[in-house]
Scaffold this motif. Structure first.
Motif, mmCIF file in Angstrom:
data_model
loop_
_atom_site.group_PDB
_atom_site.id
_atom_site.type_symbol
_atom_site.label_atom_id
_atom_site.label_comp_id
_atom_site.label_asym_id
_atom_site.label_seq_id
_atom_site.Cartn_x
_atom_site.Cartn_y
_atom_site.Cartn_z
ATOM 1 N N LEU A 1 1.448 -5.849 9.408
ATOM 2 C CA LEU A 1 1.228 -7.067 8.580
ATOM 3 C C LEU A 1 0.087 -6.914 7.374
ATOM 4 O O LEU A 1 0.135 -7.053 6.375
ATOM 5 N N PRO A 2 -1.290 -6.370 8.068
ATOM 6 C CA PRO A 2 -2.344 -6.182 6.947
ATOM 7 C C PRO A 2 -2.059 -5.138 5.970
ATOM 8 O O PRO A 2 -2.294 -5.202 4.845
ATOM 9 N N SER A 3 -1.160 -4.172 6.338
ATOM 10 C CA SER A 3 -0.632 -2.906 5.266
ATOM 11 C C SER A 3 0.178 -3.660 4.280
ATOM 12 O O SER A 3 0.109 -3.566 3.191
ATOM 13 N N ILE A 4 1.255 -4.408 4.758
ATOM 14 C CA ILE A 4 2.057 -5.292 3.792
ATOM 15 C C ILE A 4 1.366 -6.071 2.852
ATOM 16 O O ILE A 4 1.651 -6.406 1.673
ATOM 17 N N SER A 5 0.372 -6.981 3.464
ATOM 18 C CA SER A 5 -0.217 -7.758 2.725
ATOM 19 C C SER A 5 -1.274 -7.448 1.503
ATOM 20 O O SER A 5 -1.510 -7.838 0.485
ATOM 21 N N SER A 6 -1.617 -6.027 1.747
ATOM 22 C CA SER A 6 -2.296 -5.359 0.623
ATOM 23 C C SER A 6 -1.486 -4.909 -0.467
ATOM 24 O O SER A 6 -2.104 -4.479 -1.708
ATOM 25 N N VAL A 7 -0.176 -4.816 -0.341
ATOM 26 C CA VAL A 7 0.483 -4.465 -1.639
ATOM 27 C C VAL A 7 1.383 -5.512 -2.165
ATOM 28 O O VAL A 7 2.459 -5.282 -2.674
ATOM 29 N N ALA A 8 1.547 -6.761 -1.512
ATOM 30 C CA ALA A 8 2.334 -7.853 -1.857
ATOM 31 C C ALA A 8 1.778 -9.093 -1.597
ATOM 32 O O ALA A 8 0.733 -9.053 -0.820
ATOM 33 N N ARG A 9 2.396 -10.060 -1.886
ATOM 34 C CA ARG A 9 1.858 -11.617 -1.684
ATOM 35 C C ARG A 9 2.435 -11.973 -0.209
ATOM 36 O O ARG A 9 3.661 -12.389 -0.199
ATOM 37 N N LEU A 10 1.801 -12.250 0.697
ATOM 38 C CA LEU A 10 2.153 -12.154 1.970
ATOM 39 C C LEU A 10 1.750 -13.883 2.566
ATOM 40 O O LEU A 10 0.711 -14.046 2.420
#
Length: 609
Positions: free
Chosen positions: A99-108
């Motif tokens: 989740l933190p990795s995805i949130s760093s490259v997208a709007r989560l």
């Protein structure tokens, strides 16, 4: 430059480079989280191939309000707490990086509600792991993760995305593969508000086969063998395609370890070895297999995306898989599976028969053999076999008295063996046989070749492997690691018929080889065996070369095309086929027989239309 700490968002973006390759990678991480949350229904909504929107909603246990900030922070998880937990991982995820990795490259956006909570809570993240502000939300029990504008802040990564159609195809393929791993969960997939998949939970075997048919095609279910094999703490279940139902690409090969979809060289090698004697050259087998074992015996932390695993007892797993598949394929015989000709196009070898439902199992009638009318093996081959003392001449067709077809009165048509009774020898090549369900065509040479080959193998395996001492021992220079392997596997080499001694740190001396392979390139054979032992912990090289020679002998000793067979000889061959392992394929993987049902015959002549 001086050493300094990296910003948290940059650290997460670096981690995202390992975990988030494309939109399907995001879907994989989020759906696996839903698995671990105990979800029974998972809905996946995609827009523009995942570049614009990926939304995954489940009805799992949810996340407490106080834990939402932790769920969006690195290395925070509910799945492990100690090193002992890491060595017995039974969940799909455990690192706490997704989740933190995805949130760093997208709007989560993360929305979750636990059982008994007054409301759900919504929180947004940008990879900085700061400024979380949970807000109430009317979301039902469970969790929704919404990922928008993937790679919006890393334009270089966004340029590597393919077309919308291609990216969604990757997502659909992934969801289908994950759906095969969890029959107890329902899946719904939409793309641009259009429903693509809607799979309900499959609890019964019939429902499970229906799900597999929906993903792999109904032809797969009609042409597969069900596996249920357990030994040494390992359990293998699932479905494997018959050798005559194969593909040109390995695109229908699904293997799961404790519910986790993986791709592993050791597994691929074991499957390849199991099919080596029956698969047409250049073709790929199809299978959906599930391996269950103690989580302590498999390391799932060997790859950032968890696509690969590492087995602690690699050779044990390899031999178990090979044995289970090899035996299961060998037990498929006429009367258990029946070949049919399908009029629709199937991705299988030319003229390969499909398989259909089993015929009633009946005991073949007993025949009294008389002296064979077919020539024995060529003299040079026969002398070679007798010289080794471990083999006998290749079997020949026995010619029993011709047995007339029994009268067929009534729909039950009882007393007829699975492959029926021969009625003609077409073009002196094909046996035409009548069965309760239609007619069967048999390639006499191919069928007799398999029968002879299987008998030769059994005769060879029943005795100890005869060794042939080399007139001049061969000195072979290898690496020190290969020399260590050879020294440790001395008894294993002896079982193969190879006498190998170590004479130096990097030197081996080969003193004898299997008698059957006396004329082979002994040095290359030994190097190949060492390479297999180094890579897979086992080797089939000697057996492969032995089988190749036995197959040649069987081919020379089998009935030749254009040789006229009597009715008795044809019936004897049919009965042998019913009792022989792998009789559905010749030694080269080609089909030995096909069937045309009465329904298909009726269609040809438009009867009943």
């Amino acid at each position: 430059m001086r050493i300094h700490l990296l910003p948290t968002q940059l650290v997460n973006q670096i981690a995202a480079g390992e975990v988030v390759e494309r939109p399907s990678s995001v879907v994989k991480e989020l759906v696996e989280n839903s698995f671990d949350a105990g979800a029974r229904q998972i809905r996946i909504d995609i827009e523009q191939g995942g570049a614009r929107l990926i939304r995954v909603r489940d009805d799992g246990g949810g996340i407490d309000k106080e834990d939402l900030p932790l769920a969006l922070s690195r290395h925070a998880t509910s799945k492990i707490a100690t090193l002992a937990d890491l060595e017995h991982v039974a969940s799909m995820g455990f690192r706490g990086e997704a989740l933190p990795s995805i949130s760093s490259v997208a709007r989560l956006t993360l929305i979750s509600r636990t059982e008994g909570s007054d409301c759900a809570w919504r929180v947004a993240a940008d990879g900085t792991e700061r400024d979380f502000d949970p807000q109430p939300d009317p979301h039902p029990r469970g969790t929704t993760v919404e990922v928008r504008d993937l790679f919006y802040n890393t334009p270089a990564r966004r340029k590597f995305l393919k077309s919308e159609k291609t990216e969604f195809e990757h997502i659909q393929t992934l969801v289908e593969r994950m759906a095969l791993s969890r029959f107890d969960i329902g899946f719904r997939l939409t793309h641009n508000q259009k429903e693509i998949l809607n799979l309900k939970p499959a609890e019964t075997p019939a429902e499970q086969e229906k799900r597999i048919a929906g993903i792999c095609g109904s032809a797969f279910i009609d042409n597969c063998v069900k596996i249920d094999f357990a030994s040494s703490g390992l359990e293998l279940t699932g479905w494997v395609g018959l050798p005559t139902f194969s593909r040109s690409q390995p695109d229908m090969q699904f293997f799961y370890v404790n519910g986790r979809l993986i791709k592993d060289k050791l597994v691929a090698h074991a499957v390849k070895q199991a099919y080596q004697d029956v698969l047409y050259h250049g073709r790929q087998p199809v299978f959906v297999l599930y391996l269950a074992l103690d989580p302590a015996l498999v390391d799932v932390n060997a790859h950032p995306a968890k696509l690969e695993v590492r087995f602690r007892e690699g050779r044990l797993v390899h031999d178990f898989l090979f044995s289970a598949l090899h035996r299961s394929l060998a037990e498929v015989r006429p009367g258990q599976q029946q070949n049919v000709v399908t009029l629709s196009a199937v991705d299988s070898p030319p003229a390969a028969p499909a398989q259909t439902q089993p015929m009633p199992e009946r005991r073949p009638p007993a025949f009294q053999p008389r002296p064979p009318e077919q020539a024995m093996l060529p003299l040079s081959v026969q002398e070679e076999i007798q010289a080794y003392g471990a083999l006998h001449p290749a079997p020949t067709l026995q010619s029993p008295p011709a047995t007339p077809l029994p009268p067929r009165t009534g729909p039950e048509k009882t007393g007829i063996p699975p492959l029926g009774y021969a009625v003609a020898h077409l073009h002196n090549i094909y046996i035409l046989s009548e069965t309760p369900n239609g007619v069967i065509l048999v390639d006499a040479h191919a069928a007799h070749e398999r029968v002879s080959y299987e008998r030769l193998k059994k005769q060879y395996e029943q005795g100890a492997v005869a060794q042939q001492p080399l007139l001049l021992p061969i000195k072979i220079v290898v690496t020190s690691r290969e020399a260590d392997i050879a020294e440790q596997a001395h008894e294993y080499f002896a079982e193969l018929g190879l006498e190998v001694n170590r004479s130096g740190p990097e030197t081996l001396v080969l003193r004898s080889v299997p008698a059957l392979l006396a004329g082979c390139d002994a040095e290359t054979l030994l190097r190949d065996v060492l390479a297999d032992l180094s890579e897979h912990g086992t080797s089939q090289r000697v057996q492969q070369r032995t089988n190749a020679l036995l197959a040649t002998m069987a081919c020379h000793g089998s009935v030749r095309a254009h040789r006229r067979l009597t009715v008795g000889e044809m019936n004897a061959l049919l009965r042998d086929m019913e009792e022989t392992e792998r009789s559905g394929q010749c030694n080269h993987g080609r089909p030995t027989w096909i069937e045309l049902s009465t329904q298909e015959l009726d269609k040809f002549f438009m009867r009943g239309q």
